[in-house]
Design an enzyme around this catalytic site. Structure first.
Site, mmCIF file in Angstrom:
data_model
loop_
_atom_site.group_PDB
_atom_site.id
_atom_site.type_symbol
_atom_site.label_atom_id
_atom_site.label_comp_id
_atom_site.label_asym_id
_atom_site.label_seq_id
_atom_site.Cartn_x
_atom_site.Cartn_y
_atom_site.Cartn_z
ATOM 1 N N LYS A 196 0.272 3.900 -2.708
ATOM 2 C CA LYS A 196 -0.717 4.984 -2.655
ATOM 3 C C LYS A 196 -0.066 6.358 -2.534
ATOM 4 O O LYS A 196 -0.700 7.380 -2.825
ATOM 5 C CB LYS A 196 -1.686 4.736 -1.503
ATOM 6 C CG LYS A 196 -2.549 3.479 -1.698
ATOM 7 C CD LYS A 196 -3.508 3.279 -0.526
ATOM 8 C CE LYS A 196 -4.464 2.118 -0.767
ATOM 9 N NZ LYS A 196 -3.920 0.828 -0.338
ATOM 10 N N SER A 241 0.779 -1.246 0.000
ATOM 11 C CA SER A 241 0.000 0.000 0.000
ATOM 12 C C SER A 241 0.807 1.292 0.000
ATOM 13 O O SER A 241 0.232 2.372 -0.137
ATOM 14 C CB SER A 241 -0.963 0.014 1.189
ATOM 15 O OG SER A 241 -2.059 -0.833 0.948
ATOM 16 N N SER A 265 -5.900 3.809 4.147
ATOM 17 C CA SER A 265 -5.418 2.865 3.142
ATOM 18 C C SER A 265 -6.552 2.222 2.340
ATOM 19 O O SER A 265 -6.484 1.045 1.964
ATOM 20 C CB SER A 265 -4.559 1.774 3.791
ATOM 21 O OG SER A 265 -3.676 1.208 2.845
#
Length: 388
Positions: free
Chosen positions: A64, A61, A116
């Protein structure tokens, strides 16, 4: 005689150790559990420490971060986005968007970075590029051409596993350093908590980065993003600031969550205890070998050991080299040379800096030799006394 020699030898060793510490000896290097890691000075871009920083890894993640800065630069944060069925049905961590829901782009980016949300990440990608496949093409071109990464390829906006979705700790540090220059990104990246009002979910989002929220105490944290999928294990990006030093720590593939935080603290400790940033200002003049006037075309930031004395050298091509006490080239920049100026002697202050640098470099071994010579002379003197 043995007593006198021992005392003199102890003085030599203590004096040499003091000189070494004064000269800016770095702290002991970190020993990390994570498979890949890097510590970068955000201002200079200099790498302070690295472990397998060029190895291709699965980021999870922390992807991102790239999605966020691309969307911020591509679109208006006040734009209204309509959530698609594809976005609403994303797997993994979510902010529970509903198909047809309308939400500002800024709120989607907040949900993506703070909580997230994979659904928020897909909604952002579809808005800025039209569809996921086009987003992949767009963001990779952006990262390579705008930021200058060389070993990154993102197949989706969230970091869900794909065998062709990869990066390196060095590339992630570069992406983060670039993103942190943007006020809008920086504001969201440092948010600890955020009231969330969605169509089907009202709550308070709490950032998942434990050092940012204070669950793990560490002074100076300014932002962060964590990630996890089975293939990547635990990944973490952290930004921190103390005094004039801005650091970025990236750790990839830690087997346990606590390992990634311990590794990050080790990296930041190493940077804050042992290093500092120095700025050479645009327009600052230096003398070349041909005595022409040469100036810095832009500011030059460099990272050096604390208390380290630097020296500056301009080579025959007009390139300024910043040297550390051990003779290493820390950074370089091509100067703007003005041949219209009359030849002149080197600036006395700069001359003094050069001399001071050379003295600091050779002073410890010279003093040690002088002390040892004194030791030998004392030994001979004592022998003469005994013989007489």
């Amino acid at each position: 005689m043995f007593f006198i020699r021992s005392i003199l030898l102890l003085i030599v060793l203590l004096f040499a150790a003091g000189i070494q510490k004064q000269a800016g000896a770095a702290e002991k290097e970190p020993v990390l559990e994570s498979e890949s890691a890097i510590l970068m000075d955000a201002k200079s871009g200099d790498i302070i420490f690295q472990k397998n920083s060029g190895k291709k890894m699965y980021p999870a993640s922390i992807t991102k971060i790239a999605t966020a800065i691309y969307a911020i630069e591509k679109a208006n944060l006040e734009d209204k986005v309509t959530v698609s069925a594809n976005a609403a049905n994303m797997d993994g961590t979510k902010v529970y968007l509903e198909e047809g829901e309308h939400m500002k782009l800024k709120q989607l980016i907040q949900g993506m970075l703070i909580n997230s949300g994979n659904d928020a990440a897909m909604a952002v990608a579809e808005y800025v590029s039209g569809n996921p496949d086009q987003f992949s093409k767009d963001i990779n071109a952006y990262l390579h051409e705008r930021i200058g990464v060389s070993q990154t390829n993102f197949m989706n906006p969230s970091g869900l596993f794909h065998e062709d979705h990869y990066t390196t700790s060095e590339d992630m540090a570069k992406i983060t350093a670039y993103a942190m220059k943007n006020d809008g990104f920086r504001e969201i990246f440092q948010t600890k908590k955020l009231p969330w009002n969605g169509k089907s979910w009202d709550t308070t989002l709490v950032n998942h980065h434990r050092m940012l929220t204070g669950e793990i105490s560490y002074a100076g944290i300014t932002g962060g993003k964590n990630g996890f999928v089975n293939e990547s294990k635990h990944t973490l990006v952290t930004t921190a600031k103390r005094d004039n030093l801005d650091l970025i720590a990236v750790v990839l593939k830690a087997d346990q969550k606590n390992f990634m935080y311990k590794d990050t603290m080790q990296l930041l400790d190493y940077g804050f205890k042992g290093f500092e940033t120095k700025k050479y200002v645009q327009g600052e003049s230096f003398s070349t070998e041909s005595a022409d006037s040469a100036k810095l075309p832009s500011d030059l930031m460099i990272t050096k050991k604390k208390n380290e004395t630097l020296s500056e050298r301009v080579d025959s091509s007009g390139k300024l080299n910043i040297l550390g006490e051990d003779g290493r080239i820390i950074n370089s920049m091509q100067l703007a040379i003005d041949n219209k100026h009359e030849p002149k002697e080197e600036d006395p202050i700069q001359q003094t800096q050069h001399v001071d640098g050379e003295i600091n470099r050779y002073l410890p071994p010279i003093l040690m030799v002088l002390c040892l010579l004194g030791l030998l002379a004392t030994d001979r003197f004592v022998k003469k006394l005994r013989n007489s």
